[in-house]
Scaffold this motif. Structure first.
Motif, PDB file in Angstrom:
ATOM      1  N   THR A  99      19.130  23.040   4.720  1.00  0.00           N
ATOM      2  CA  THR A  99      19.936  23.736   5.372  1.00  0.00           C
ATOM      3  C   THR A  99      21.390  23.963   5.222  1.00  0.00           C
ATOM      4  OG1 THR A  99      20.507  22.184   7.460  1.00  0.00           O
ATOM      5  CG2 THR A  99      18.587  23.826   7.702  1.00  0.00           C
ATOM      6  N   CYS A 100      22.133  25.128   5.064  1.00  0.00           N
ATOM      7  CA  CYS A 100      23.499  25.016   4.965  1.00  0.00           C
ATOM      8  C   CYS A 100      24.116  26.264   5.960  1.00  0.00           C
ATOM      9  CB  CYS A 100      23.936  25.249   3.560  1.00  0.00           C
ATOM     10  SG  CYS A 100      23.516  26.588   2.971  1.00  0.00           S
ATOM     11  N   LEU A 101      25.331  25.619   6.313  1.00  0.00           N
ATOM     12  CA  LEU A 101      26.084  26.660   7.213  1.00  0.00           C
ATOM     13  C   LEU A 101      27.613  26.985   6.711  1.00  0.00           C
ATOM     14  CD1 LEU A 101      25.163  25.547  10.656  1.00  0.00           C
ATOM     15  CD2 LEU A 101      24.056  27.306   9.402  1.00  0.00           C
ATOM     16  N   GLY A 102      28.071  28.110   6.745  1.00  0.00           N
ATOM     17  CA  GLY A 102      29.368  28.140   6.531  1.00  0.00           C
ATOM     18  C   GLY A 102      29.953  29.355   7.142  1.00  0.00           C
ATOM     19  N   GLY A 103      31.438  29.496   7.045  1.00  0.00           N
ATOM     20  CA  GLY A 103      32.063  30.511   7.530  1.00  0.00           C
ATOM     21  C   GLY A 103      33.459  30.840   7.193  1.00  0.00           C
ATOM     22  N   ASP A 104      34.255  31.959   7.421  1.00  0.00           N
ATOM     23  CA  ASP A 104      35.375  32.400   7.116  1.00  0.00           C
ATOM     24  C   ASP A 104      36.287  33.014   8.111  1.00  0.00           C
ATOM     25  OD1 ASP A 104      38.089  32.735   6.164  1.00  0.00           O
ATOM     26  OD2 ASP A 104      37.191  33.929   4.256  1.00  0.00           O
ATOM     27  N   GLY A 105      36.808  32.296   9.217  1.00  0.00           N
ATOM     28  CA  GLY A 105      37.335  32.838  10.178  1.00  0.00           C
ATOM     29  C   GLY A 105      38.653  33.744   9.834  1.00  0.00           C
ATOM     30  N   SER A 106      39.153  33.743   8.621  1.00  0.00           N
ATOM     31  CA  SER A 106      40.310  34.382   8.324  1.00  0.00           C
ATOM     32  C   SER A 106      39.859  35.838   8.215  1.00  0.00           C
ATOM     33  CB  SER A 106      40.953  33.807   7.021  1.00  0.00           C
ATOM     34  OG  SER A 106      40.260  34.145   5.936  1.00  0.00           O
ATOM     35  N   GLN A 107      38.762  36.159   8.192  1.00  0.00           N
ATOM     36  CA  GLN A 107      38.238  37.632   7.775  1.00  0.00           C
ATOM     37  C   GLN A 107      37.607  38.148   9.102  1.00  0.00           C
ATOM     38  OE1 GLN A 107      37.399  38.707   3.944  1.00  0.00           O
ATOM     39  NE2 GLN A 107      36.911  36.932   3.291  1.00  0.00           N
ATOM     40  N   TRP A 108      38.148  37.612  10.290  1.00  0.00           N
ATOM     41  CA  TRP A 108      37.356  38.022  11.497  1.00  0.00           C
ATOM     42  C   TRP A 108      37.654  39.483  11.919  1.00  0.00           C
ATOM     43  CZ3 TRP A 108      40.213  39.889  15.696  1.00  0.00           C
ATOM     44  CH2 TRP A 108      41.836  39.966  15.542  1.00  0.00           C
ATOM     45  N   ARG A 109      38.562  40.042  11.109  1.00  0.00           N
ATOM     46  CA  ARG A 109      39.016  41.569  11.562  1.00  0.00           C
ATOM     47  C   ARG A 109      37.883  42.405  11.261  1.00  0.00           C
ATOM     48  NH1 ARG A 109      43.811  39.336  11.097  1.00  0.00           N
ATOM     49  NH2 ARG A 109      45.496  39.759  12.878  1.00  0.00           N
ATOM     50  N   ALA A 110      37.031  41.949  10.302  1.00  0.00           N
ATOM     51  CA  ALA A 110      36.127  43.160   9.413  1.00  0.00           C
ATOM     52  C   ALA A 110      34.922  43.408  10.408  1.00  0.00           C
ATOM     53  CB  ALA A 110      35.337  42.244   8.360  1.00  0.00           C
ATOM     54  N   LEU A 111      34.952  42.401  11.492  1.00  0.00           N
ATOM     55  CA  LEU A 111      33.694  42.793  12.238  1.00  0.00           C
ATOM     56  C   LEU A 111      34.038  42.275  13.645  1.00  0.00           C
ATOM     57  CD1 LEU A 111      30.887  43.786  13.289  1.00  0.00           C
ATOM     58  CD2 LEU A 111      29.790  42.321  11.784  1.00  0.00           C
ATOM     59  N   THR A 112      34.410  43.196  14.687  1.00  0.00           N
ATOM     60  CA  THR A 112      34.804  42.508  16.030  1.00  0.00           C
ATOM     61  C   THR A 112      34.297  43.377  17.163  1.00  0.00           C
ATOM     62  OG1 THR A 112      36.696  44.342  15.967  1.00  0.00           O
ATOM     63  CG2 THR A 112      37.180  41.985  14.995  1.00  0.00           C
TER      64      THR A 112
END
Ligand code: UT7
Length: 334
Positions: free
Chosen positions: A187-200
């Motif tokens: 399994t693997c997980l990841g993310g990029d909170g700096s791009q939160w504005r794209a889907l809110t």
């Protein structure tokens, strides 16, 4: 000397699946009467033909409960044997308590530790990986891992760029440790909170608490920079697939069934093409249900299992992507 028996490694396996769906079907033709859109645009750009929408009085728990009951019955696990309930959702019934607590009460799963997990559309996959950590510590632990979403309550039904995309649904899985080689390989997980504005969905939290102004400005509704999300989703989903395949020591051509998050048929086709996986190995339910966020993968798993598309020992590849951004992948032996 007696022969030495090698003990097989414990793997977290899905031993039961279930689906909970509203009865009401909203077609693209129904939407044509509500906003400035067309069946042709929606089908061509997304692959969606219809979606399910909850009736007044229904809420997330109703579908989470139906899906969970099916999954427990299939797994032949009584509710009181469930040790952990994780519900991946962005659309819980209430701010407090969690939908997982409501589910525990309805199921009378008195020995479970319930909590919700918010990780955008990747919420079910994140929840599965959390359950996997518990099971690595205690292989006999039984967890109910649910993805449940009523996004119809968080849409602006006058915004054609979002309201045509989503649907309501819940998918549930019962997971536990096995030693027969079946279960999660990697399994693997990841993310990029700096791009939160794209889907809110920014309203209703502490930054924009409930107020008349918040409602008037429809700040509770989902907003998406669709094109930006699309462009990032394809390479990231491909990368997740390569990561779990490489870690597991497999090649894309060995995959029996590919279950990507159901956001858009074009995203699924692009990722499958980059991996060289033919579309007849890709599970698609976006045409019937739209984007059901956290529910899309567990619903696809449950339906594939019931339709006989998912067979014992099949190699299954799962990848997901969602608001946050969050993303993840899983490779498992069914
Ligand atoms: O699950 C979480 C992750 N979410 C996703 O992965 C969603 C990713 N994004 C997408 O699936 C696609 O970007 C969308 C389906 C949301 C949009 O498709 P697109 O090909 O990226 O279209 P667009 O946003 O570039 O819009 C193209 C045109 C625009 O008109 P103009 O500016 O070219 O005149 C839109 O206003 O299509 C218009 N449009 C619509 N037309 C008819 C947008 N929504 C609609 C609509 N009906 N419902």
């Amino acid at each position: 000397m007696p022969p030495i028996r090698k003990k097989r490694r414990v793997r977290t396996a899905i031993v039961g699946t279930g689906v909970g769906l509203p009865k009401r079907v909203l077609t693209n033709f129904d939407l044509e009467k509500m906003v400035n859109t067309s069946d042709a645009w929606i089908v061509q750009r997304t692959g969606i033909r219809e979606r399910r929408i909850a009736a007044e009085g229904e809420s997330t728990i109703d579908f989470a409960l139906a899906a969970s009951r099916q999954a427990l019955a299939e797994a032949r696990v009584p509710a009181e044997e469930i040790d952990l309930i994780i519900v991946g959702t962005q659309t819980p019934d209430m701010v407090l308590p969690s939908t997982a607590c409501l589910l525990q009460a309805r199921l009378e799963a008195v020995n479970a530790r319930p909590f919700d997990l918010k990780a955008g559309c990747t919420g079910w996959l994140y929840s599965l990986v959390v359950a996997d950590q518990f099971i690595k510590n205690n292989p006999s632990l039984k967890a109910l891992v649910v993805g449940a979403e009523l996004l119809s309550r968080s849409l602006d039904w006058e915004d054609r760029t979002t309201c045509v995309l989503f649907g309501d649904a819940a998918g549930a899985t019962v997971v536990t440790g096995r030693r027969d080689g079946r279960g999660l390989i990697s399994t693997c997980l990841g993310g990029d909170g700096s791009q939160w504005r794209a889907l809110t969905m920014i309203g209703g939290g502490t930054m924009h608490p409930p107020s008349h102004e918040m409602v008037d400005k429809k700040l509770y509704a989902a907003r998406m920079e669709g094109n930006k999300v699309f462009k990032l989703a394809v390479p990231v989903m491909e990368e997740m697939a390569w990561m779990v395949l490489t870690e597991g020591g497999y090649r894309p051509e060995e995959v029996d069934l590919f279950i990507p998050h159901q956001a858009n048929i074009r995203i699924m086709e692009s990722v499958a093409e980059r991996l060289g996986i033919p579309m007849d190995k890709v599970v698609v339910n976006v045409d019937k249900y739209g984007n059901t966020s956290t529910a899309s993968i567990p619903v696809a798993l449950a339906e594939s299992s019931r339709e006989g598309r998912l067979k014992k020992d099949d190699l299954v590849l799962i990848v997901s992507f969602g608001g946050g951004f969050t993303w993840g992948g899983a490779l498992l032996r069914w």
